[in-house]
Design a protein around this motif. Structure first.
Motif, PDB file in Angstrom:
ATOM      1  N   MET A 228      38.081 180.489  33.595  1.00  0.00           N
ATOM      2  CA  MET A 228      37.828 179.231  33.141  1.00  0.00           C
ATOM      3  C   MET A 228      38.475 179.123  32.185  1.00  0.00           C
ATOM      4  SD  MET A 228      33.184 178.393  33.094  1.00  0.00           S
ATOM      5  CE  MET A 228      33.332 180.165  31.909  1.00  0.00           C
ATOM      6  N   CYS A 229      38.902 179.247  31.326  1.00  0.00           N
ATOM      7  CA  CYS A 229      39.754 178.847  30.406  1.00  0.00           C
ATOM      8  C   CYS A 229      41.236 178.458  30.015  1.00  0.00           C
ATOM      9  CB  CYS A 229      39.312 179.639  28.729  1.00  0.00           C
ATOM     10  SG  CYS A 229      37.809 180.185  27.586  1.00  0.00           S
ATOM     11  N   ALA A 230      42.080 179.716  31.527  1.00  0.00           N
ATOM     12  CA  ALA A 230      42.905 179.657  31.406  1.00  0.00           C
ATOM     13  C   ALA A 230      43.452 178.124  32.233  1.00  0.00           C
ATOM     14  CB  ALA A 230      43.504 181.342  32.419  1.00  0.00           C
ATOM     15  N   ARG A 231      41.953 177.505  33.680  1.00  0.00           N
ATOM     16  CA  ARG A 231      42.662 176.417  34.043  1.00  0.00           C
ATOM     17  C   ARG A 231      41.763 175.426  33.082  1.00  0.00           C
ATOM     18  NH1 ARG A 231      41.088 175.531  39.330  1.00  0.00           N
ATOM     19  NH2 ARG A 231      42.478 177.661  39.621  1.00  0.00           N
ATOM     20  N   ILE A 232      41.428 175.403  32.350  1.00  0.00           N
ATOM     21  CA  ILE A 232      41.447 173.787  31.125  1.00  0.00           C
ATOM     22  C   ILE A 232      42.577 174.510  30.346  1.00  0.00           C
ATOM     23  CG2 ILE A 232      40.215 173.285  29.257  1.00  0.00           C
ATOM     24  CD1 ILE A 232      37.765 174.549  30.328  1.00  0.00           C
ATOM     25  N   GLU A 233      43.225 175.646  29.189  1.00  0.00           N
ATOM     26  CA  GLU A 233      44.072 175.603  29.276  1.00  0.00           C
ATOM     27  C   GLU A 233      45.670 174.687  29.530  1.00  0.00           C
ATOM     28  OE1 GLU A 233      44.745 179.110  27.315  1.00  0.00           O
ATOM     29  OE2 GLU A 233      43.430 178.556  25.741  1.00  0.00           O
ATOM     30  N   GLU A 234      45.834 175.333  30.827  1.00  0.00           N
ATOM     31  CA  GLU A 234      47.215 174.787  31.162  1.00  0.00           C
ATOM     32  C   GLU A 234      47.114 173.224  31.638  1.00  0.00           C
ATOM     33  OE1 GLU A 234      45.662 175.606  36.144  1.00  0.00           O
ATOM     34  OE2 GLU A 234      46.988 177.550  35.138  1.00  0.00           O
ATOM     35  N   LYS A 235      45.795 172.409  31.643  1.00  0.00           N
ATOM     36  CA  LYS A 235      45.842 171.469  32.064  1.00  0.00           C
ATOM     37  C   LYS A 235      45.815 170.515  30.688  1.00  0.00           C
ATOM     38  CE  LYS A 235      44.765 171.398  36.456  1.00  0.00           C
ATOM     39  NZ  LYS A 235      46.515 170.979  37.559  1.00  0.00           N
ATOM     40  N   ILE A 236      45.694 170.751  29.980  1.00  0.00           N
ATOM     41  CA  ILE A 236      45.272 170.060  28.641  1.00  0.00           C
ATOM     42  C   ILE A 236      47.055 170.121  27.709  1.00  0.00           C
ATOM     43  CG2 ILE A 236      42.991 169.917  28.271  1.00  0.00           C
ATOM     44  CD1 ILE A 236      43.529 172.255  26.410  1.00  0.00           C
ATOM     45  N   SER A 237      47.404 168.660  27.343  1.00  0.00           N
ATOM     46  CA  SER A 237      48.379 168.734  26.412  1.00  0.00           C
ATOM     47  C   SER A 237      48.258 168.949  24.381  1.00  0.00           C
ATOM     48  CB  SER A 237      49.392 167.802  26.956  1.00  0.00           C
ATOM     49  OG  SER A 237      49.957 167.498  25.464  1.00  0.00           O
TER      50      SER A 237
ATOM     51  N   LYS B  24      25.468 175.757  30.447  1.00  0.00           N
ATOM     52  CA  LYS B  24      25.719 176.539  29.288  1.00  0.00           C
ATOM     53  C   LYS B  24      27.406 177.465  29.052  1.00  0.00           C
ATOM     54  CE  LYS B  24      20.640 176.704  27.258  1.00  0.00           C
ATOM     55  NZ  LYS B  24      19.844 176.782  27.348  1.00  0.00           N
ATOM     56  N   TYR B  25      27.394 177.813  29.980  1.00  0.00           N
ATOM     57  CA  TYR B  25      28.695 179.312  29.975  1.00  0.00           C
ATOM     58  C   TYR B  25      29.794 177.780  29.758  1.00  0.00           C
ATOM     59  CZ  TYR B  25      30.612 183.485  30.040  1.00  0.00           C
ATOM     60  OH  TYR B  25      31.752 184.863  30.324  1.00  0.00           O
ATOM     61  N   ILE B  26      29.595 176.602  30.471  1.00  0.00           N
ATOM     62  CA  ILE B  26      30.735 176.344  31.458  1.00  0.00           C
ATOM     63  C   ILE B  26      31.347 175.607  29.770  1.00  0.00           C
ATOM     64  CG2 ILE B  26      31.755 173.988  32.209  1.00  0.00           C
ATOM     65  CD1 ILE B  26      30.572 175.012  34.451  1.00  0.00           C
ATOM     66  N   SER B  27      29.978 175.099  29.061  1.00  0.00           N
ATOM     67  CA  SER B  27      30.050 174.097  28.090  1.00  0.00           C
ATOM     68  C   SER B  27      30.404 174.914  27.081  1.00  0.00           C
ATOM     69  CB  SER B  27      28.999 173.984  26.958  1.00  0.00           C
ATOM     70  OG  SER B  27      28.683 173.021  28.482  1.00  0.00           O
ATOM     71  N   LEU B  28      30.425 176.573  26.553  1.00  0.00           N
ATOM     72  CA  LEU B  28      30.903 177.297  25.613  1.00  0.00           C
ATOM     73  C   LEU B  28      31.936 177.453  25.937  1.00  0.00           C
ATOM     74  CD1 LEU B  28      28.323 180.060  25.766  1.00  0.00           C
ATOM     75  CD2 LEU B  28      28.600 178.494  23.429  1.00  0.00           C
ATOM     76  N   ALA B  29      32.926 177.204  27.234  1.00  0.00           N
ATOM     77  CA  ALA B  29      34.711 178.153  27.875  1.00  0.00           C
ATOM     78  C   ALA B  29      35.272 176.465  27.469  1.00  0.00           C
ATOM     79  CB  ALA B  29      34.666 178.329  28.873  1.00  0.00           C
ATOM     80  N   VAL B  30      34.264 175.229  27.319  1.00  0.00           N
ATOM     81  CA  VAL B  30      35.044 174.453  27.281  1.00  0.00           C
ATOM     82  C   VAL B  30      35.444 173.996  25.373  1.00  0.00           C
ATOM     83  CG1 VAL B  30      35.231 171.572  27.045  1.00  0.00           C
ATOM     84  CG2 VAL B  30      34.519 172.910  28.861  1.00  0.00           C
ATOM     85  N   GLN B  31      33.836 174.020  24.736  1.00  0.00           N
ATOM     86  CA  GLN B  31      34.411 174.397  23.546  1.00  0.00           C
ATOM     87  C   GLN B  31      35.591 175.536  22.847  1.00  0.00           C
ATOM     88  OE1 GLN B  31      30.504 174.860  21.065  1.00  0.00           O
ATOM     89  NE2 GLN B  31      31.430 175.390  19.494  1.00  0.00           N
ATOM     90  N   SER B  32      35.192 176.456  23.410  1.00  0.00           N
ATOM     91  CA  SER B  32      36.479 177.294  22.633  1.00  0.00           C
ATOM     92  C   SER B  32      37.446 177.137  22.990  1.00  0.00           C
ATOM     93  CB  SER B  32      35.581 179.008  23.612  1.00  0.00           C
ATOM     94  OG  SER B  32      36.886 180.130  23.415  1.00  0.00           O
ATOM     95  N   VAL B  33      37.575 176.009  23.506  1.00  0.00           N
ATOM     96  CA  VAL B  33      39.712 176.491  24.492  1.00  0.00           C
ATOM     97  C   VAL B  33      40.121 174.541  23.484  1.00  0.00           C
ATOM     98  CG1 VAL B  33      41.057 175.234  25.827  1.00  0.00           C
ATOM     99  CG2 VAL B  33      39.211 176.665  27.131  1.00  0.00           C
ATOM    100  N   PHE B  34      38.569 174.076  22.916  1.00  0.00           N
ATOM    101  CA  PHE B  34      38.714 172.646  22.500  1.00  0.00           C
ATOM    102  C   PHE B  34      39.637 172.617  21.160  1.00  0.00           C
ATOM    103  CE2 PHE B  34      38.523 170.723  26.807  1.00  0.00           C
ATOM    104  CZ  PHE B  34      39.869 169.604  26.286  1.00  0.00           C
ATOM    105  N   GLU B  35      38.553 174.127  20.506  1.00  0.00           N
ATOM    106  CA  GLU B  35      38.510 174.171  18.749  1.00  0.00           C
ATOM    107  C   GLU B  35      39.790 174.811  18.427  1.00  0.00           C
ATOM    108  OE1 GLU B  35      35.184 177.584  18.319  1.00  0.00           O
ATOM    109  OE2 GLU B  35      33.240 175.369  18.341  1.00  0.00           O
ATOM    110  N   LYS B  36      40.684 175.351  19.539  1.00  0.00           N
ATOM    111  CA  LYS B  36      41.548 175.730  19.081  1.00  0.00           C
ATOM    112  C   LYS B  36      43.082 174.111  19.380  1.00  0.00           C
ATOM    113  CE  LYS B  36      40.999 179.876  22.057  1.00  0.00           C
ATOM    114  NZ  LYS B  36      41.490 180.958  23.361  1.00  0.00           N
ATOM    115  N   HIS B  37      42.915 173.494  19.560  1.00  0.00           N
ATOM    116  CA  HIS B  37      43.454 172.076  19.755  1.00  0.00           C
ATOM    117  C   HIS B  37      43.648 171.215  18.067  1.00  0.00           C
ATOM    118  CE1 HIS B  37      45.319 168.733  21.300  1.00  0.00           C
ATOM    119  NE2 HIS B  37      45.810 169.642  22.444  1.00  0.00           N
TER     120      HIS B  37
END
Length: 345
Positions: free
Chosen positions: A48-57, A71-84
């Motif tokens: 999930m995280c890899a799929r999201i990360e490859e699409k954001i700039s 909840k699991y998807i929301s946690l993954a989204v939060q985890s990816v964008f917290e690094k942005h």
């Protein structure tokens, strides 16, 4: 928050892809990015995280709504964008109309000012609707019928004999024919309630029969809600159906208040238990299958208080109000305040 020039991005599992189309159709936005998680991926954190990360700039700023999804998807989204570096995270505590800001240094809430109307709500749930009805009579005529009915000074026997004509194909009916078929003095009845604009009129139309046999109560409630609640939008007699289905259902009175949908089924009489059960089951099914969880459904009736009916409706997630709510000012005021709390809490 959304401004012209901004881009929309949706992150969704495969099974909810269709709902993204409903939302974008409502927004009339064709230019959006969809990050689609393959079936089964929504439980695989790294994928999930890899799929999201490859699409954001890294060059874009992202305003992220963490509401919705599992909840699991929301946690993954939060985890990816917290690094942005350029991100703003928000959470909408549904059904409230404000945004929370997780991970910020203060607990300031941001009000959601936009209010949806009935058509926008329906489109977002992929519900097709007809044009609403217009009022049949002046509201003073409707209020007069309400007073006569609740004071038991209206010939309800004649109204019941006219009811079958609601479903006939005829657009107009000769009063003389109605008198022969019902064996009732229809003309005197219509004159008694000041219904005929022309006392010498020889016919009434189908819309007028529908009004006489219950439509007047729908129009009474429509006027009551409009005046007492001042909703963002209100419609009378809207037929709805899911786009894929052929079956249609009519909503007597439907309105939006505080970004929530309220539906009222109006019945002058549901005294028989079988009729009441049919009415409450229909209302519950509509709420569950078509109208969405944020909607609130009511049945308004002009029969005497019946605690058994009240409890059964409550069990089905429906609020039932008998005639006492419309003849007792205290109970009516309490009902209005309950709807406001439901809309804004």
């Amino acid at each position: 928050m959304y401004q012209e020039g901004d881009e929309l991005m949706f992150i969704s599992s495969e099974i909810f892809k269709e709902r993204i189309e409903w939302i974008t159709n409502t927004l009339q936005k064709n230019d959006f990015t969809l990050i689609l998680l393959d079936n089964g991926m929504e439980e695989k954190w790294n994928e999930m995280c890899a799929r999201i990360e490859e699409k954001i700039s890294p060059d874009k700023e992202y305003v992220v709504n963490l509401t919705g999804g599992t909840k699991y998807i929301s946690l993954a989204v939060q985890s990816v964008f917290e690094k942005h570096n350029k991100k703003k995270l928000y959470y909408l505590p549904s059904p409230k109309n404000h945004l929370l800001r997780p991970l910020w240094s203060d607990d300031t809430v941001i009000p959601v000012k936009y209010r949806v109307n009935v058509e926008e709500y329906m489109k977002a749930y992929n519900i097709k609707k007809s044009n609403p009805k217009s009022l049949t009579k002046k509201i003073t005529d409707t209020q007069y019928l309400f007073e006569r009915y609740t004071q038991d000074s209206l010939n309800k026997n004649i109204l019941e004999k006219l009811r079958p004509y609601r479903d006939k194909k005829n657009k107009t009916f000769l009063i003389s024919d109605l008198e022969k078929e019902t064996k009732e003095n229809i003309r005197d009845f219509l004159l008694d309630i000041n219904f005929l604009a022309d006392p010498d009129s020889s016919e009434i139309n189908k819309d007028e029969i529908q009004y006489l046999t219950g439509g007047w109560f729908e129009e009474y409630i429509y006027d009551l809600i409009e005046k007492r609640l001042n909703p963002e939008d209100i419609k009378l007699g809207v037929r709805i159906g899911e786009a894929k289905l052929q079956q249609n259902n009519e909503l007597d009175v439907v309105f939006t208040l505080g970004n929530k949908l309220f539906v009222i089924e109006c019945k002058t009489g549901v005294g028989k238990e079988s009729i009441f059960n049919q009415t409450v089951y229909k209302a519950a099914a509509l709420k569950e299958t078509l109208l969405g969880l944020p909607s609130s459904s009511y049945i308004f009736s002009l029969i005497p208080e019946n605690k058994k009916f009240t409890q059964r409706a409550k069990y089905m997630g429906i609020t039932y109000c008998d005639v006492t709510y419309f003849t007792n000012d205290n109970k009516l005021n309490s009902l209005i305040e309950d709807i406001k709390r439901n809309a804004y809490d």
